[in-house]
Design an enzyme around this catalytic site. Structure first.
Site, PDB file in Angstrom:
ATOM      1  N   ARG A  87      -7.324  55.805  22.563  1.00  0.00           N
ATOM      2  CA  ARG A  87      -7.370  56.254  23.832  1.00  0.00           C
ATOM      3  C   ARG A  87      -8.925  57.000  23.903  1.00  0.00           C
ATOM      4  O   ARG A  87      -9.425  57.413  22.787  1.00  0.00           O
ATOM      5  CB  ARG A  87      -6.513  57.399  24.300  1.00  0.00           C
ATOM      6  CG  ARG A  87      -5.063  56.537  24.530  1.00  0.00           C
ATOM      7  CD  ARG A  87      -4.148  57.849  25.133  1.00  0.00           C
ATOM      8  NE  ARG A  87      -4.068  58.703  23.858  1.00  0.00           N
ATOM      9  CZ  ARG A  87      -4.316  60.146  23.878  1.00  0.00           C
ATOM     10  NH1 ARG A  87      -5.271  60.286  24.889  1.00  0.00           N
ATOM     11  NH2 ARG A  87      -4.168  60.862  23.061  1.00  0.00           N
ATOM     12  N   LYS A 135      -0.064  55.904  28.839  1.00  0.00           N
ATOM     13  CA  LYS A 135      -0.445  57.094  28.947  1.00  0.00           C
ATOM     14  C   LYS A 135      -0.823  57.681  30.205  1.00  0.00           C
ATOM     15  O   LYS A 135      -0.420  58.824  30.811  1.00  0.00           O
ATOM     16  CB  LYS A 135      -1.271  57.689  27.834  1.00  0.00           C
ATOM     17  CG  LYS A 135      -0.656  57.582  26.144  1.00  0.00           C
ATOM     18  CD  LYS A 135       0.734  58.744  26.254  1.00  0.00           C
ATOM     19  CE  LYS A 135       0.839  59.357  24.873  1.00  0.00           C
ATOM     20  NZ  LYS A 135       1.767  58.641  24.172  1.00  0.00           N
ATOM     21  N   HIS A 143       6.570  65.343  25.597  1.00  0.00           N
ATOM     22  CA  HIS A 143       5.999  64.245  24.739  1.00  0.00           C
ATOM     23  C   HIS A 143       7.030  64.341  23.535  1.00  0.00           C
ATOM     24  O   HIS A 143       6.470  65.031  22.464  1.00  0.00           O
ATOM     25  CB  HIS A 143       4.697  64.524  24.210  1.00  0.00           C
ATOM     26  CG  HIS A 143       3.866  63.716  23.441  1.00  0.00           C
ATOM     27  ND1 HIS A 143       2.948  63.982  22.679  1.00  0.00           N
ATOM     28  CD2 HIS A 143       3.777  62.156  23.469  1.00  0.00           C
ATOM     29  CE1 HIS A 143       2.342  62.959  22.231  1.00  0.00           C
ATOM     30  NE2 HIS A 143       2.870  61.653  22.746  1.00  0.00           N
ATOM     31  N   SER A 196       0.248  62.995  17.922  1.00  0.00           N
ATOM     32  CA  SER A 196       0.097  61.606  17.506  1.00  0.00           C
ATOM     33  C   SER A 196       0.299  61.655  15.982  1.00  0.00           C
ATOM     34  O   SER A 196      -0.559  62.685  15.372  1.00  0.00           O
ATOM     35  CB  SER A 196      -1.117  60.830  17.854  1.00  0.00           C
ATOM     36  OG  SER A 196      -1.238  59.743  17.523  1.00  0.00           O
ATOM     37  N   LYS A 205       7.160  60.943  15.457  1.00  0.00           N
ATOM     38  CA  LYS A 205       7.931  60.887  16.615  1.00  0.00           C
ATOM     39  C   LYS A 205       8.896  59.523  16.648  1.00  0.00           C
ATOM     40  O   LYS A 205      10.155  59.289  16.455  1.00  0.00           O
ATOM     41  CB  LYS A 205       7.415  61.029  18.011  1.00  0.00           C
ATOM     42  CG  LYS A 205       7.034  62.432  18.279  1.00  0.00           C
ATOM     43  CD  LYS A 205       6.572  62.480  19.752  1.00  0.00           C
ATOM     44  CE  LYS A 205       5.177  61.655  19.920  1.00  0.00           C
ATOM     45  NZ  LYS A 205       4.138  61.950  19.122  1.00  0.00           N
ATOM     46  N   THR A 206       7.871  58.359  16.530  1.00  0.00           N
ATOM     47  CA  THR A 206       8.606  57.230  16.523  1.00  0.00           C
ATOM     48  C   THR A 206       9.373  56.734  15.109  1.00  0.00           C
ATOM     49  O   THR A 206      10.400  56.393  15.177  1.00  0.00           O
ATOM     50  CB  THR A 206       7.188  56.142  16.525  1.00  0.00           C
ATOM     51  OG1 THR A 206       7.025  56.297  17.778  1.00  0.00           O
ATOM     52  CG2 THR A 206       7.819  54.618  16.765  1.00  0.00           C
ATOM     53  N   ASP A 223       8.962  58.400  22.490  1.00  0.00           N
ATOM     54  CA  ASP A 223       7.653  58.867  23.056  1.00  0.00           C
ATOM     55  C   ASP A 223       7.491  59.883  23.974  1.00  0.00           C
ATOM     56  O   ASP A 223       7.066  60.889  24.267  1.00  0.00           O
ATOM     57  CB  ASP A 223       6.541  57.948  22.942  1.00  0.00           C
ATOM     58  CG  ASP A 223       5.148  58.289  22.823  1.00  0.00           C
ATOM     59  OD1 ASP A 223       4.960  59.312  21.744  1.00  0.00           O
ATOM     60  OD2 ASP A 223       4.468  58.414  23.653  1.00  0.00           O
ATOM     61  N   ARG A 274      -1.132  49.028  16.322  1.00  0.00           N
ATOM     62  CA  ARG A 274      -0.063  49.332  16.852  1.00  0.00           C
ATOM     63  C   ARG A 274       1.028  48.015  17.296  1.00  0.00           C
ATOM     64  O   ARG A 274       0.673  46.861  17.398  1.00  0.00           O
ATOM     65  CB  ARG A 274      -0.142  49.958  18.371  1.00  0.00           C
ATOM     66  CG  ARG A 274      -1.166  51.437  18.123  1.00  0.00           C
ATOM     67  CD  ARG A 274      -0.030  52.274  18.216  1.00  0.00           C
ATOM     68  NE  ARG A 274      -0.664  53.731  18.008  1.00  0.00           N
ATOM     69  CZ  ARG A 274       0.180  54.807  18.224  1.00  0.00           C
ATOM     70  NH1 ARG A 274       1.368  54.777  18.538  1.00  0.00           N
ATOM     71  NH2 ARG A 274      -0.775  55.932  18.088  1.00  0.00           N
TER      72      ARG A 274
HETATM   73  P1  ATP Z   1       2.159  58.767  18.594  1.00  0.00           P
HETATM   74  O1  ATP Z   1       2.561  59.842  19.319  1.00  0.00           O
HETATM   75  O2  ATP Z   1       0.696  58.215  18.303  1.00  0.00           O
HETATM   76  O3  ATP Z   1       2.975  57.604  18.799  1.00  0.00           O
HETATM   77  P2  ATP Z   1       4.054  59.457  16.639  1.00  0.00           P
HETATM   78  O4  ATP Z   1       4.377  60.954  16.377  1.00  0.00           O
HETATM   79  O5  ATP Z   1       5.149  58.375  17.252  1.00  0.00           O
HETATM   80  O6  ATP Z   1       2.683  59.008  16.967  1.00  0.00           O
HETATM   81  P3  ATP Z   1       4.391  58.017  14.174  1.00  0.00           P
HETATM   82  O7  ATP Z   1       4.166  56.632  14.621  1.00  0.00           O
HETATM   83  O8  ATP Z   1       5.817  58.019  13.776  1.00  0.00           O
HETATM   84  O9  ATP Z   1       3.711  58.870  14.944  1.00  0.00           O
HETATM   85  O10 ATP Z   1       3.531  58.059  12.586  1.00  0.00           O
HETATM   86  C1  ATP Z   1       4.013  58.992  11.578  1.00  0.00           C
HETATM   87  C2  ATP Z   1       3.256  58.093  10.643  1.00  0.00           C
HETATM   88  O11 ATP Z   1       3.296  58.961   9.295  1.00  0.00           O
HETATM   89  C3  ATP Z   1       3.873  56.565  10.237  1.00  0.00           C
HETATM   90  O12 ATP Z   1       2.987  55.832   9.670  1.00  0.00           O
HETATM   91  C4  ATP Z   1       4.641  57.200   9.069  1.00  0.00           C
HETATM   92  O13 ATP Z   1       5.183  55.930   8.071  1.00  0.00           O
HETATM   93  C5  ATP Z   1       3.806  58.315   8.536  1.00  0.00           C
HETATM   94  N1  ATP Z   1       4.740  59.157   7.394  1.00  0.00           N
HETATM   95  C6  ATP Z   1       4.619  59.448   6.236  1.00  0.00           C
HETATM   96  N2  ATP Z   1       5.168  60.450   5.812  1.00  0.00           N
HETATM   97  C7  ATP Z   1       5.988  61.012   6.845  1.00  0.00           C
HETATM   98  C8  ATP Z   1       6.989  61.857   6.973  1.00  0.00           C
HETATM   99  N3  ATP Z   1       7.489  62.730   5.960  1.00  0.00           N
HETATM  100  N4  ATP Z   1       7.677  62.020   8.066  1.00  0.00           N
HETATM  101  C9  ATP Z   1       7.192  61.270   9.154  1.00  0.00           C
HETATM  102  N5  ATP Z   1       6.290  60.221   9.086  1.00  0.00           N
HETATM  103  C10 ATP Z   1       5.437  60.109   8.099  1.00  0.00           C
HETATM  104 MN    MN Z   2       4.842  57.185  18.702  1.00  0.00          MN
END
Ligand code: ATP
Ligand code: MN
Length: 606
Positions: free
Chosen positions: A146, A289, A308, A327, A331-332, A346, A411
């Site tokens: 972004r 977004k 979020h 980010s 979350k995902t 998300d 992504r």
């Molecule tokens: P966005 O808002 O950008 O979508 P997000 O909060 O969904 O971000 P994720 O896509 O879940 O974030 O990314 C978390 C990343 O961190 C993943 O690549 C995951 O494999 C890695 N990771 C490593 N250790 C951990 C942990 N202990 N808990 C969560 N994620 C972890």
């Molecule tokens: Mn996500």
């Protein structure tokens, strides 16, 4: 320049044109071409079959256009008057008339079938291919993330007192918006084929928003078809006028000489027109977004909290939980939980009746994705998904998820139905647990703490996470980020608006609030290591199963919250960060420093 909503010029009624029952006038208008910007605004008929009743418009300043977009505030010098549509107004749901936006392209495809979008994407961009898994591999060009500094919001009398103006919401005038809009429309008119995706945002039928995306890249159409809630054939036939229109001309730059532009990228939100114009970025996440930012305005205005966060439900009891986080906090990843049902990864809303997903798809980080650690996401990235900016094996079309040569922010967007444990429709009860995810790269915050309602508000407003150090050799110091409501870049109102809505809901529904650190353990980034995913998953499971309510806790001497000190399958030592640091003095200094950063940041909200 004209501003504000205009009444229907023919009827003179005081309602927006889209609500006006007499649409005949609006249809007639399509026989006229839009004068070029700066030209004499006198309307020039394009060989109309019957003379245009110019006398209908006694006051050019009252001319209304962009009817189907709900747009009612054009200045007369950029009226999108245009020739009649080549399509008859038929029941064919695949045909759509975009002439009211000023779009003259004849070959417009509305919600085309996914296989067509695959074929068109590959034809339009020779780098695009179908991955071994069945996903479409597409490339977003120069922008692979972004562009928060290029977001703009139209300052308008009706909404200006609602908006949290500043670095996140930078104002532009209606004139600037119209210049960018016209630039986008002019560009789209140079394309031989356009795509129109009509879908929904929000799974609550009572409050869902009809989102229309108009774009030139078939991959953008597939992305939004994947990420929004796909209408049934009947819903598409009954669609009517959209509530929000995204005009994506991302292949074409903004003009730096346009007032308020600081780069060739501009993502402009016009709340009154209910339009978003995108110039100079092909990163598809801007559209997703953009919808969220609009929801972050519209939902609180209706007394609904937009969040979020990801959301899951218990398979048996249906009890739900939400996980807020910036980010990369998880979350995902953490919502892809085989023990639970997935509501969404998300963006959600919390209304008087419970929670619902805003989207119809998920958008996962793909870097280092593996079947071993994240099988649900890996398996979901099949047919109907878009893999952005990934590198693949030319022989097998297998994706190399470890390759970050285009970007670290690779992504994958997949429809939520691709997730075997998705809860469709994506709606749930009021959450029993509210989890704040933070990725603390200083290695200071405990893996899990329980927050009082006051602490919950403090952490919600703070929205702390940390960015790890860059790739430069020797640079190991992480950078703290405070992003209010764990979603600062997408907020429309002041953070206090969302905090108040959350506080009211927490009080009413008695949800437990937890702070979970998915970041570093055993020292800061460079010394310690990222929390094991298995530990974080064990913590989340324990929260969901209600095991942490009665678990032993210890008060954190610096932050004051209750740290949970015993969780099944997580070593006790890990649960109390100080005990994982070899240098206790270094821990104390790092913790005091982080506390200071929290306080300095929070001072602006006191
Ligand atoms: P966005 O808002 O950008 O979508 P997000 O909060 O969904 O971000 P994720 O896509 O879940 O974030 O990314 C978390 C990343 O961190 C993943 O690549 C995951 O494999 C890695 N990771 C490593 N250790 C951990 C942990 N202990 N808990 C969560 N994620 C972890
Ligand atoms: Mn996500």
């Amino acid at each position: 320049m004209v501003s504000g909503w205009r009444a229907c010029p023919e009827r003179g009624c005081c309602q927006p044109v889209s609500s006006c029952q007499d649409r005949g006038w609006h249809r007639d208008r399509r026989r006229f071409r839009s004068p070029q910007h700066g030209q004499d605004p006198i309307l020039t008929p394009m060989a109309p079959e019957k003379p245009f009743k110019i006398q209908q418009i006694s006051d050019p300043g009252r001319i209304t256009c962009g009817v189907d977009a709900g747009f009612h505030s054009f200045s007369p010098d950029c009226l999108p008057f245009r020739p009649s549509s080549p399509y008859p107004e038929s029941q064919n749901v695949r045909s759509v008339d975009l002439t009211s936006y000023g779009l003259l392209v004849e070959d417009v495809h509305r919600n085309p079938p996914v296989p067509q979008l695959y074929a068109d994407s590959i034809r339009a961009d020779t780098r695009s291919v179908i991955a071994e898994s069945g996903a479409l591999i597409a490339y977003s060009g120069a922008k692979t993330g972004r562009s928060p500094l290029d977001k703009r919001v139209v300052r308008h009398a009706d909404s200006q007192d609602d908006i949290w103006w500043g670095q996140i919401n930078m104002p532009i005038t209606q004139d600037t918006f119209l210049i960018n809009r016209e630039r986008a429309i002019d560009f789209l008119n140079t394309r031989s084929r356009l795509y129109c995706v009509d879908a929904f945002a929000g799974w609550d039928p009572a409050t869902r928003v009809k989102v229309r995306v108009v774009c030139a890249r078939p991959y953008h159409a597939l992305f939004m078809y994947t990420m929004l809630i796909r209408p049934t054939a009947q819903e598409l036939a009954d669609y009517g006028d959209p509530d929000l229109v995204i005009i994506n001309a991302g292949q074409f730059p903004a003009n730096l000489h346009t007032t308020g532009m600081t780069s060739k990228t501009s993502v402009d939100l016009n709340l009154e027109a209910k339009e978003i114009v995108i110039l100079g970025t092909e990163y598809a996440g801007e559209m997703k977004k953009g919808v969220f930012t609009y929801m972050n305005y519209a939902a609180p205005k209706a007394g609904i909290l937009s969040m979020h966060c990801s959301a899951t439900a218990d398979r048996v009891s249906g009890q739900t939980s939400v996980m807020f986080g910036l980010s990369g906090t998880g979350k995902t990843t953490l919502s892809a939980d085989p023990r639970r049902l997935l509501i969404g990864d998300d963006e959600h809303c919390w209304s008087d009746t419970g929670i619902y997903n805003i989207e119809g798809g998920c958008y996962a980080k793909a870097i280092f994705l593996s079947h071993d650690t994240e099988p649900e996401i890996f398996d979901a990235l099949g047919y109907g998904s878009v893999l952005e900016n990934v590198i693949y094996d030319k022989q097998t079309h297998g994706v190399d998820f470890t390759d970050d040569s285009i970007t670290e922010n690779t992504r994958g967007a997949y429809p939520i139905e691709n997730v075997s444990n998705a809860k469709v429709p994506c709606i749930g009860d009021h959450p029993a647990d509210v989890i704040f995810l933070t990725c603390d790269a200083f290695g200071v915050l405990p893996p899990v703490s329980r927050l009082t309602p006051e602490e919950a508000m403090y952490h919600f407003i703070s929205g702390y996470t940390a960015k790890v150090a860059g790739t430069e050799v020797g640079v190991t110091e992480p950078e703290a980020t405070f992003s209010p409501c764990f979603g600062g870049p997408f907020l429309a109102w002041h953070p206090k608006k969302y905090a108040q809505l959350l506080a009211d809901r927490l009080r009413e529904h008695g949800s437990n609030v937890w702070l979970v650190n998915t970041g570093w353990s055993g020292g800061a980034h460079g010394v310690g290591s990222r929390m094991k995913l298995s530990f974080t998953r064990a913590i989340i499971n324990a929260i969901h199963e209600g095991r942490l309510i009665e678990a032993p806790t210890k008060i954190d001497p610096i932050f004051g919250f209750e740290v949970v000190t015993e969780v099944d399958d997580v070593p006790s030592q890990v649960l109390w960060p100080e005990s994982t640091w070899a240098d206790k003095g270094a821990y104390a200094r790092a913790a005091a420093k982080l506390k200071g950063l929290f306080e300095d940041n929070y001072a602006q909200y006191r």
